[in-house]
Design an enzyme around this catalytic site. Structure first.
Site, PDB file in Angstrom:
ATOM      1  N   ARG A 205      11.672  -1.232  11.595  1.00 39.30           N
ATOM      2  CA  ARG A 205      10.388  -1.010  12.259  1.00 39.30           C
ATOM      3  C   ARG A 205      10.196  -2.022  13.381  1.00 39.30           C
ATOM      4  O   ARG A 205      10.446  -3.213  13.201  1.00 39.30           O
ATOM      5  CB  ARG A 205       9.243  -1.156  11.241  1.00 39.30           C
ATOM      6  CG  ARG A 205       8.901   0.132  10.546  1.00 39.30           C
ATOM      7  CD  ARG A 205       7.866  -0.079   9.487  1.00 39.30           C
ATOM      8  NE  ARG A 205       6.616  -0.647   9.987  1.00 39.30           N
ATOM      9  CZ  ARG A 205       5.480  -0.643   9.296  1.00 39.30           C
ATOM     10  NH1 ARG A 205       5.447  -0.088   8.094  1.00 39.30           N
ATOM     11  NH2 ARG A 205       4.391  -1.180   9.785  1.00 39.30           N
TER      12      ARG A 205
ATOM     13  N   ARG B  90      -9.309   0.911   8.890  1.00 38.52           N
ATOM     14  CA  ARG B  90      -8.953  -0.470   9.205  1.00 38.52           C
ATOM     15  C   ARG B  90     -10.056  -1.159  10.013  1.00 38.52           C
ATOM     16  O   ARG B  90      -9.910  -2.329  10.356  1.00 38.52           O
ATOM     17  CB  ARG B  90      -7.666  -0.487  10.027  1.00 38.52           C
ATOM     18  CG  ARG B  90      -6.389  -0.723   9.205  1.00 38.52           C
ATOM     19  CD  ARG B  90      -5.227  -0.586  10.164  1.00 38.52           C
ATOM     20  NE  ARG B  90      -4.044  -1.310   9.807  1.00 38.52           N
ATOM     21  CZ  ARG B  90      -2.973  -0.757   9.243  1.00 38.52           C
ATOM     22  NH1 ARG B  90      -2.971   0.487   8.889  1.00 38.52           N
ATOM     23  NH2 ARG B  90      -1.896  -1.482   9.035  1.00 38.52           N
TER      24      ARG B  90
ATOM     25  N   ARG C   5      11.962  -6.700   4.164  1.00 39.81           N
ATOM     26  CA  ARG C   5      12.043  -5.250   4.418  1.00 39.81           C
ATOM     27  C   ARG C   5      12.908  -4.978   5.653  1.00 39.81           C
ATOM     28  O   ARG C   5      13.745  -4.079   5.657  1.00 39.81           O
ATOM     29  CB  ARG C   5      10.625  -4.681   4.621  1.00 39.81           C
ATOM     30  CG  ARG C   5      10.578  -3.203   4.945  1.00 39.81           C
ATOM     31  CD  ARG C   5       9.216  -2.603   4.738  1.00 39.81           C
ATOM     32  NE  ARG C   5       8.259  -2.958   5.779  1.00 39.81           N
ATOM     33  CZ  ARG C   5       6.955  -2.673   5.733  1.00 39.81           C
ATOM     34  NH1 ARG C   5       6.456  -2.047   4.692  1.00 39.81           N
ATOM     35  NH2 ARG C   5       6.145  -3.019   6.711  1.00 39.81           N
TER      36      ARG C   5
ATOM     37  N   LYS D   7       0.836  -1.220   0.000  1.00 40.48           N
ATOM     38  CA  LYS D   7       0.000   0.000   0.000  1.00 40.48           C
ATOM     39  C   LYS D   7       0.867   1.265   0.000  1.00 40.48           C
ATOM     40  O   LYS D   7       0.631   2.174  -0.784  1.00 40.48           O
ATOM     41  CB  LYS D   7      -0.929   0.016   1.227  1.00 40.48           C
ATOM     42  CG  LYS D   7      -1.884  -1.163   1.320  1.00 40.48           C
ATOM     43  CD  LYS D   7      -2.843  -1.036   2.493  1.00 40.48           C
ATOM     44  CE  LYS D   7      -2.187  -1.089   3.842  1.00 40.48           C
ATOM     45  NZ  LYS D   7      -1.572  -2.403   4.193  1.00 40.48           N
TER      46      LYS D   7
ATOM     47  N   ARG E 261      -0.381  -8.714  13.362  1.00 40.50           N
ATOM     48  CA  ARG E 261      -0.885  -7.751  12.362  1.00 40.50           C
ATOM     49  C   ARG E 261      -1.802  -8.453  11.375  1.00 40.50           C
ATOM     50  O   ARG E 261      -2.828  -7.900  10.959  1.00 40.50           O
ATOM     51  CB  ARG E 261       0.297  -7.074  11.644  1.00 40.50           C
ATOM     52  CG  ARG E 261       1.032  -6.096  12.541  1.00 40.50           C
ATOM     53  CD  ARG E 261       2.429  -5.790  12.047  1.00 40.50           C
ATOM     54  NE  ARG E 261       2.452  -4.957  10.853  1.00 40.50           N
ATOM     55  CZ  ARG E 261       3.529  -4.787  10.095  1.00 40.50           C
ATOM     56  NH1 ARG E 261       4.656  -5.415  10.383  1.00 40.50           N
ATOM     57  NH2 ARG E 261       3.475  -4.007   9.049  1.00 40.50           N
TER      58      ARG E 261
END
Ligand code: AMP
Length: 206
Positions: free
Chosen positions: A149, A98, A137, A24, A160
């Site tokens: 992160r 969300r 990532r 996204k 998540r």
């Protein structure tokens, strides 16, 4: 608008919907560059609040690190602030809404600010690819000496994904029923996915 290589014929507001790792943020950045739209990422806004040490940022840091959703009240407040202060020829909602409560709040905010929601695009990706992308990532950031992160690890990712399927995936049915849902296969090359998204956005303005 600066740097846009193409232009839109009218204002268009788009939601990018999809699980963590669907792309996204990456795709929103391309739409910003190519079509001059404005990206509204609640994840980025929350990370900024955390990094700048605001009271709200401190409150949400642990919740985010665990991979849980922060409260509707906080993220709706962040979006309301942007929608009432930023002028754009189109917003790309990245990571918002969300929950169903957030979706209802967005409808109300758009109505209040005289805007419409034009298209909701679901980025479809298999779970195995999501895990690979997120772990990749984190490894890339580490190798480049950049901060990793706090929620880009397998443990938080499990949470998540669970949050996504429990609370966010119901929005697919919600927007399908409203008649503005489109799907894109988001497992291929970044450029080809970007081309598909751009075509959908331009069609929505036609
Ligand atoms: P993202 O950058 O979109 O992957 O979001 C990172 C984290 O920020 C999420 O796992 C949540 O903890 C929090 N977050 C971002 N957007 C929202 C939202 N719309 N509602 C609740 N929590 C959010």
């Amino acid at each position: 608008m600066d740097g846009a290589t193409d232009s839109l014929t009218r204002t268009v507001n788009v939601i990018l919907l999809g699980p963590p790792g669907a792309g996204k943020g990456t795709q929103a950045e391309i739409l910003v560059k190519d079509l001059g739209m404005v990206q509204l990422s609640t994840g980025d806004m929350l990370r900024e609040a955390k990094d700048s040490g605001t009271e709200m940022g401190k409150r949400v840091a642990e919740v985010m690190a665990r991979g849980e959703l922060v409260t509707d009240e906080i993220v709706i407040g962040l979006i309301e602030e942007k929608l009432t202060s930023v002028k754009a020829n189109g917003f790309i909602f990245d990571g918002f809404p969300r929950t169903l409560a957030q979706a209802d709040a967005l409808n109300a905010l758009l109505e209040k600010t005289g805007q419409t929601l034009d298209v909701v695009i679901e980025l479809q990706v298999n779970d195995e690819i999501l895990v690979e992308r997120i772990v990749g990532r984190a490894e890339q950031a580490k190798a480049a000496g950049k901060p990793v992160r706090a929620d880009d690890n397998e443990e938080s990712l499990k949470f998540r994904l669970m949050e996504y399927y429990k609370k966010t995936a119901p929005l697919i049915g919600y927007y399908h029923a409203k008649g503005n849902l489109q799907h894109v296969d988001a497992m291929g090359a970044i450029d080809s996915i970007a081309g598909d998204l751009s075509a959908i956005v331009k069609t929505a303005t036609a």
